[in-house]
Design an enzyme around this catalytic site. Sequence first.
Site, PDB file in Angstrom:
ATOM      1  N   ASP A   1      26.998  55.972  71.038  1.00  0.00           N
ATOM      2  CA  ASP A   1      26.381  55.671  72.347  1.00  0.00           C
ATOM      3  C   ASP A   1      25.749  54.289  72.223  1.00  0.00           C
ATOM      4  OD1 ASP A   1      25.222  55.984  74.953  1.00  0.00           O
ATOM      5  OD2 ASP A   1      23.348  56.643  74.059  1.00  0.00           O
ATOM      6  N   SER A   2      25.334  53.729  73.358  1.00  0.00           N
ATOM      7  CA  SER A   2      24.612  52.460  73.329  1.00  0.00           C
ATOM      8  C   SER A   2      23.277  52.606  72.598  1.00  0.00           C
ATOM      9  CB  SER A   2      24.334  51.992  74.756  1.00  0.00           C
ATOM     10  OG  SER A   2      23.517  52.936  75.424  1.00  0.00           O
TER      11      SER A   2
ATOM     12  N   CYS B   1      28.639  58.284  76.078  1.00  0.00           N
ATOM     13  CA  CYS B   1      28.020  57.282  76.947  1.00  0.00           C
ATOM     14  C   CYS B   1      28.892  57.128  78.185  1.00  0.00           C
ATOM     15  CB  CYS B   1      27.943  55.956  76.185  1.00  0.00           C
ATOM     16  SG  CYS B   1      27.280  54.583  77.150  1.00  0.00           S
TER      17      CYS B   1
ATOM     18  N   GLU C   1      14.734  55.074  74.808  1.00  0.00           N
ATOM     19  CA  GLU C   1      14.892  54.386  73.517  1.00  0.00           C
ATOM     20  C   GLU C   1      13.544  54.224  72.811  1.00  0.00           C
ATOM     21  OE1 GLU C   1      17.683  52.956  71.793  1.00  0.00           O
ATOM     22  OE2 GLU C   1      18.734  54.344  73.140  1.00  0.00           O
TER      23      GLU C   1
ATOM     24  N   CYS D   1      23.932  59.662  82.890  1.00  0.00           N
ATOM     25  CA  CYS D   1      23.699  58.802  81.736  1.00  0.00           C
ATOM     26  C   CYS D   1      23.178  59.717  80.645  1.00  0.00           C
ATOM     27  CB  CYS D   1      22.657  57.738  82.098  1.00  0.00           C
ATOM     28  SG  CYS D   1      22.039  56.809  80.678  1.00  0.00           S
TER      29      CYS D   1
ATOM     30  N   HIS E   1      21.242  59.368  78.260  1.00  0.00           N
ATOM     31  CA  HIS E   1      19.815  59.295  77.927  1.00  0.00           C
ATOM     32  C   HIS E   1      18.985  60.253  78.792  1.00  0.00           C
ATOM     33  CE1 HIS E   1      20.974  55.575  75.881  1.00  0.00           C
ATOM     34  NE2 HIS E   1      19.757  55.480  75.372  1.00  0.00           N
TER      35      HIS E   1
HETATM   36  N1  DGL Z   1      23.755  56.486  77.503  1.00  0.00           N
HETATM   37  C1  DGL Z   1      24.428  55.533  78.310  1.00  0.00           C
HETATM   38  C2  DGL Z   1      25.200  56.182  79.444  1.00  0.00           C
HETATM   39  O1  DGL Z   1      25.498  57.364  79.353  1.00  0.00           O
HETATM   40  C3  DGL Z   1      23.640  54.402  78.557  1.00  0.00           C
HETATM   41  C4  DGL Z   1      23.390  53.370  79.012  1.00  0.00           C
HETATM   42  C5  DGL Z   1      22.942  52.025  78.762  1.00  0.00           C
HETATM   43  O2  DGL Z   1      22.918  51.639  77.606  1.00  0.00           O
HETATM   44  O3  DGL Z   1      22.636  51.368  79.742  1.00  0.00           O
HETATM   45  O4  DGL Z   1      25.562  55.556  80.403  1.00  0.00           O
END
Ligand code: DGL
Length: 258
Positions: free
Chosen positions: A10-11, A73, A151, A183, A185
């Site tokens: 993931d990011s 993500c 985060e 998302c 997160h």
């Molecule tokens: N967890 C990511 C998603 O599902 C994240 C986003 C991001 O880094 O902006 O879209």
Amino acid sequence: MAVTAIGVFDSGVGGLSVLKHIRAALPQHDLLYVADSGHVPYGDKSQDYIRERSLALTQFLVDEGAAVVVIACNTATAAAAAFLRERFTLPIVAMEPAVKPAVAATRSGVVGVLATVGTLESSRFAALLEQYAGSVEIVMQACPGLVEQVEAGELDSAATRVLVERYTQPLIARGADTLVLGCTHFPFLKPVIADLVGPEVRLIDTGEAVARQVVRKLPAAAKSGEAPTERFWSTGDLAAARRITSKLWGRAVAVDAP
Ligand code: DGL
């Protein structure tokens, strides 16, 4: 003989919400998780940038022995799923906002989608609406700043509550009775979101469905009698990554640089 490893990226730490469902569905498999927290958020980055990052992370997971890679993500899926599938032969499981189950669940006929700008502006998301929205009104809401709160491990701070209220209130005012957490997160913010929108509003995410898809895509593999392992990496600050990952995963874990 080693068990089959599942690689997840993931990011940042958001994909841990998906990893939890994968662990519940597959208690015998080794899990590899890489958080790109040094480059988070992806939500406002270009497609080329996200593809380049996704390629590097996928290659890393493959080199570490992943038999399946999960893009945990929504934003990276929209930008890079097709790109990665053209470049790797192993199964790549991707995710998308839960529009289909939300459309099935709504009684008011209005569904709110909380996601990143990158996801909401993608052609993949447009195609999802085209396919599943039908007569249901879909109200999109980008949520700048919310990924950063997760985060930072700020799941319930005053600043997080202000942002959640700002992004959910217009959706509720429009009559939404179902909110898509688009998302990865955002499932970590479920208690705060539920508290602010009230118990009658449904919150839907796709973590569990993605875990079921991982089970379907797994190559058959012998399982050892050893305890399955979980390994974590982060491209961000490692001290912070250890603290946040341990908090979100629910026990103290080591986090290394990839
Ligand atoms: N967890 C990511 C998603 O599902 C994240 C986003 C991001 O880094 O902006 O879209």
